[in-house]
Design a protein around this motif. Structure first.
Motif, PDB file in Angstrom:
ATOM      1  N   VAL A 109      46.903  32.319  48.420  1.00  0.00           N
ATOM      2  CA  VAL A 109      48.214  32.124  47.793  1.00  0.00           C
ATOM      3  C   VAL A 109      49.330  32.334  48.811  1.00  0.00           C
ATOM      4  O   VAL A 109      50.285  31.545  48.893  1.00  0.00           O
ATOM      5  CB  VAL A 109      48.378  33.071  46.596  1.00  0.00           C
ATOM      6  CG1 VAL A 109      49.822  33.082  46.105  1.00  0.00           C
ATOM      7  CG2 VAL A 109      47.453  32.654  45.453  1.00  0.00           C
ATOM      8  N   ASP A 110      49.202  33.413  49.616  1.00  0.00           N
ATOM      9  CA  ASP A 110      50.222  33.672  50.634  1.00  0.00           C
ATOM     10  C   ASP A 110      50.264  32.540  51.661  1.00  0.00           C
ATOM     11  O   ASP A 110      51.352  32.116  52.097  1.00  0.00           O
ATOM     12  CB  ASP A 110      49.932  34.996  51.340  1.00  0.00           C
ATOM     13  CG  ASP A 110      50.094  36.191  50.412  1.00  0.00           C
ATOM     14  OD1 ASP A 110      50.785  36.050  49.389  1.00  0.00           O
ATOM     15  OD2 ASP A 110      49.516  37.254  50.713  1.00  0.00           O
ATOM     16  N   ARG A 163      32.410  42.043  44.728  1.00  0.00           N
ATOM     17  CA  ARG A 163      32.600  40.613  44.962  1.00  0.00           C
ATOM     18  C   ARG A 163      33.893  40.120  44.333  1.00  0.00           C
ATOM     19  O   ARG A 163      34.617  39.293  44.916  1.00  0.00           O
ATOM     20  CB  ARG A 163      31.416  39.829  44.405  1.00  0.00           C
ATOM     21  CG  ARG A 163      30.137  39.972  45.221  1.00  0.00           C
ATOM     22  CD  ARG A 163      29.156  38.854  44.878  1.00  0.00           C
ATOM     23  NE  ARG A 163      28.750  38.918  43.485  1.00  0.00           N
ATOM     24  CZ  ARG A 163      27.658  39.518  43.040  1.00  0.00           C
ATOM     25  NH1 ARG A 163      26.858  40.132  43.906  1.00  0.00           N
ATOM     26  NH2 ARG A 163      27.358  39.513  41.758  1.00  0.00           N
ATOM     27  N   ALA A 164      34.195  40.628  43.120  1.00  0.00           N
ATOM     28  CA  ALA A 164      35.429  40.217  42.452  1.00  0.00           C
ATOM     29  C   ALA A 164      36.652  40.660  43.247  1.00  0.00           C
ATOM     30  O   ALA A 164      37.627  39.903  43.392  1.00  0.00           O
ATOM     31  CB  ALA A 164      35.479  40.796  41.036  1.00  0.00           C
ATOM     32  N   ALA A 186      39.340  38.260  44.865  1.00  0.00           N
ATOM     33  CA  ALA A 186      40.760  38.430  44.552  1.00  0.00           C
ATOM     34  C   ALA A 186      41.585  38.563  45.830  1.00  0.00           C
ATOM     35  O   ALA A 186      42.673  37.986  45.945  1.00  0.00           O
ATOM     36  CB  ALA A 186      40.959  39.652  43.663  1.00  0.00           C
ATOM     37  N   ALA A 187      41.047  39.329  46.806  1.00  0.00           N
ATOM     38  CA  ALA A 187      41.763  39.465  48.077  1.00  0.00           C
ATOM     39  C   ALA A 187      41.857  38.125  48.790  1.00  0.00           C
ATOM     40  O   ALA A 187      42.901  37.771  49.347  1.00  0.00           O
ATOM     41  CB  ALA A 187      41.058  40.494  48.965  1.00  0.00           C
ATOM     42  N   GLU A 188      40.753  37.350  48.771  1.00  0.00           N
ATOM     43  CA  GLU A 188      40.772  36.032  49.393  1.00  0.00           C
ATOM     44  C   GLU A 188      41.749  35.107  48.667  1.00  0.00           C
ATOM     45  O   GLU A 188      42.457  34.302  49.297  1.00  0.00           O
ATOM     46  CB  GLU A 188      39.372  35.428  49.373  1.00  0.00           C
ATOM     47  CG  GLU A 188      39.279  34.054  49.995  1.00  0.00           C
ATOM     48  CD  GLU A 188      39.631  34.035  51.458  1.00  0.00           C
ATOM     49  OE1 GLU A 188      40.039  32.980  51.957  1.00  0.00           O
ATOM     50  OE2 GLU A 188      39.500  35.096  52.113  1.00  0.00           O
TER      51      GLU A 188
END
Length: 223
Positions: A67-68, A55-56, A60-62
């Motif tokens: 951010v991008d 989940r972390a 983090a990917a999300e």
């Protein structure tokens, strides 16, 4: 020689041995049970930890995608701001970075900035306060066309017969363009005011230019 052991003593030792054996078996079973429970608990803890890590990593990917996305939107909006400011945009520099104490949904905030830019980017109509300038454009355009027509008529005076017959007609055509010549400066005025040259200011310019042209022609041909 060893003294013989009575049957009662022997049976008592057998019972004691059986009791000890049963106790050891129970303790061994209890130890196996405790071990199995600990292994199961450890497996559950490992599985929960693995799920938390998964989940972390997904969060983090999300977050990286967000951010991008935000960086790309900020760059796009900053480019629009620089385009609106024109030459003065060079003082802005690069897009601002994230603020440490920023709060709120960045997507919602960027949507608000986008809507604000769209509102400020929409060209409106020239206000009524610009009517004197529009009148000036109409008069100036008519005067410029009349001056050019007068120059053509002056050329006709010293030209040969063929040109002397055609140049006055050309001069009249040039003079009659006076009502629309003022639309050029009016367009520049609208661009500087970030407005659209709608029919109302065009009518003001054309009517003023037409009145000026008629007045000039009347004066010219009634001398």
């Amino acid at each position: 020689m060893n003294a013989p052991v009575s049957s009662e003593t022997y049976h008592a030792q057998i019972r004691r041995l059986a009791e000890l054996t049963a106790r050891v078996a129970a303790q061994r079973a209890e130890a196996h049970t405790w071990y199995d429970q600990q292994v199961a608990a450890a497996d559950r803890a490992v599985a929960e930890a693995a799920e938390q890590v998964r989940r972390a990593e997904a969060e983090a990917a999300e977050a990286r995608r967000m951010v991008d996305r935000v960086d790309g939107e900020v760059t796009h909006l900053w480019t629009q701001v620089r385009a609106r400011l024109g030459v003065g945009a060079r003082r802005l520099g690069d897009p601002p970075g994230p603020a440490r104490d920023a709060a709120g949904d960045p997507v919602r905030l960027l949507r608000g900035v986008r809507e604000l830019l769209e509102r400020t980017g929409t060209r409106g109509e020239l206000p009524g306060s610009t009517n004197p300038l529009l009148v000036g454009c109409g008069i100036g355009g008519a005067l410029a066309a009349y001056a050019l027509g007068s120059a053509v008529r002056a050329l006709a005076a010293g030209a040969n017969a063929d040109l002397a017959a055609g140049l006055p007609v050309l001069a009249l055509v040039v003079t009659l363009l006076g009502p629309v010549v003022g639309l050029g400066p009016a367009r520049l005025l609208a661009d500087r005011r970030h407005a659209v040259l709608t029919p109302r200011p065009m009518i003001v310019v054309a009517a003023t230019g037409l009145a000026t042209t008629v007045l000039l022609l009347t004066v010219t041909y009634t001398r």
